[in-house]
Design an enzyme around this catalytic site. Sequence first.
Site, PDB file in Angstrom:
ATOM      1  N   ASP A 110      63.592   2.129  -5.417  1.00  0.00           N
ATOM      2  CA  ASP A 110      62.890   1.757  -4.197  1.00  0.00           C
ATOM      3  C   ASP A 110      62.100   2.932  -3.611  1.00  0.00           C
ATOM      4  O   ASP A 110      62.612   4.050  -3.526  1.00  0.00           O
ATOM      5  CB  ASP A 110      63.926   1.275  -3.169  1.00  0.00           C
ATOM      6  N   GLU A 156      58.936   1.966  -7.309  1.00  0.00           N
ATOM      7  CA  GLU A 156      58.021   1.496  -6.286  1.00  0.00           C
ATOM      8  C   GLU A 156      57.361   2.745  -5.716  1.00  0.00           C
ATOM      9  O   GLU A 156      58.048   3.660  -5.272  1.00  0.00           O
ATOM     10  CB  GLU A 156      58.767   0.749  -5.177  1.00  0.00           C
TER      11      GLU A 156
END
Length: 616
Positions: free
Chosen positions: A265, A302
């Site tokens: 993330d 990400e």
Amino acid sequence: MNQEHSIHQRTIGVNFDKTGTATVTVWAPQAEEVAIACNGKKLELQKQELGYWQLQTTEITPGTKYKFVLNGQAELPDPASLSQPEGVHGPSQAIDISSFTWTDQQWKNLPLHEYILYELHTGTFTPEGTFAAIEQKLDYLKELGVNAIEIMPVAQFPGNRNWGYDGVYPFAVQDSYGGADGLQHLVNACHQKGIAVVLDVVYNHMGPEGNYLGAYGPYFTNKYNTPWGNAINFDDAWCDGVRSYFIENALMWFRDFHVDALRLDAVHAIKDFSPTHILREIKQQVDQLMIETGRKHYLIVELDLNDTRFINPLEEQGYGMDAQWIDEFHHALRVTASGEKTGYYSDFIDIEHLAKSYQDAYVYDGQYSPHRNKKFGIKAEKNEGHQFVVFSQNHDQVGNRMLGERTSQLVSFEMQKLLAGAVLASPYLPMLFMGEEWAEPHPFLYFVSHTDPELAKAVRKGRKEEFAAFHAQGEAPDPVAEETFLQSKLQWQLLNTEPHKTLWRYYKELIQLRKQTPALRTLKRKQVKAEADSQQQTLLLLRWHENNQVVCLLNFSKEVQTITVPGDEERWHKAFDSADPKWKGLKAAPAILETNTTVSVQPESILIYTNNDNHL
């Protein structure tokens, strides 16, 4: 504490050897004394080097609940706990993750360029909201054509309802989903069906409730500001123990849970100025693990920095990440489809930027970005298509809207088909968001179930303030209310009704076409040409591989547009037509086209022609 040793097994928390003896290890570099409280007793740990404390004992067995006691003070859960059956404030539970019986010896991870990803949230994907319930849907996913599921974070979070990014025990699998055993069972079942498993992990911050890491040592540093408070300490004093903690976490998912890839993330929020960036070190250790086990694993990030250093190989001084999510493709696609220009969409000038993303991956690769008030990005010239993940929606892009509307509620049925075609015809890794394949109308809202009333109140207030400017749309749904969570669940019964059934068949056929057509499944970025006509709102996408050529004609306007079909082929054969009446479309295009003839492309539709060498 030898980091090499951790390649083979976990070296923190409570772990069992073959004789059943437990080794208890905790990193508490500033503690004067450490004990473990279990079975009504306190057992002292011995101080080791570099801030670790350790004990070997037969008094702890799988199933034993325990807490650590630092300096004779309050009892705290284990930072490397594998199980929190009584929630984030309760005792940790010792489990033996090496005792699972795997039957996936024949499984080989798919080449990354073959991945067709499907992002899902365990709690809302099924009525039951468990790993076992996902298993019941694997045949469905296989029939759709998906070969990799991406599971939103499963690290233990407060309560039973959360997106997963508020996890506070990176090693403990959420108990309400089915715990460690449930996840191992799911991964094993996926491998039996030929489906890879990608797990979303969060190494850039920790959730607020049940986060006891700071009591153990300097897991956080005030050297950097982040949206979540003090940054995780990857490069300040005592950072070695913190780095080791997260490296061990990545290795555990691959080694002990047989996960095929991790999606990390928001890595742009990781602050690390060490000579070896933490991502690079994770990659080095994972490479070592792959040599030992012979299994293949991927690291997907990400990232919103448009910086190829993250995805360039180690030998080119990159961080070695295998692929990255590319929001810019999504933004350009959404602006083209809906004309939305607020917030971060303001940087995107519709179809020209979409053509640029097809061609160059990054839209901003060195030019001035008005939204950021600076030049942004660098060119991604050497990075192949499999290094970029694209989508028309995902959990963030849906759930960060005030009302959590999916694309199905924002654009027409025809446009939904066009968006699917735009993603699946791209030279990148396509990703679907659960339910988009049947136009699920339920929203995907932001939800939490904090057990701390003050925190719940703060989240509610924060959400209201975030959308204060949008008051014309009504109130932001209460993130703490169970109703908000229940509203976000998929409605599987819709698959039996129209137009949902037709859209599902449409996605299935489109995925099949991508898999069978060499020009579509080969992700060579030098074999792509994209041209936009902003007047017409049309885009012509040419892709080729060896003898196979494909031309995709995309019309984002609400009128019929004529496009001249180029190429040195004598004729083109229709492979796909979203406007065909069999997909509830307006009118089918001709089955065969001569080169350099014009074709009428229906409003909000995609036409795909091939030179018929598509079954090589």
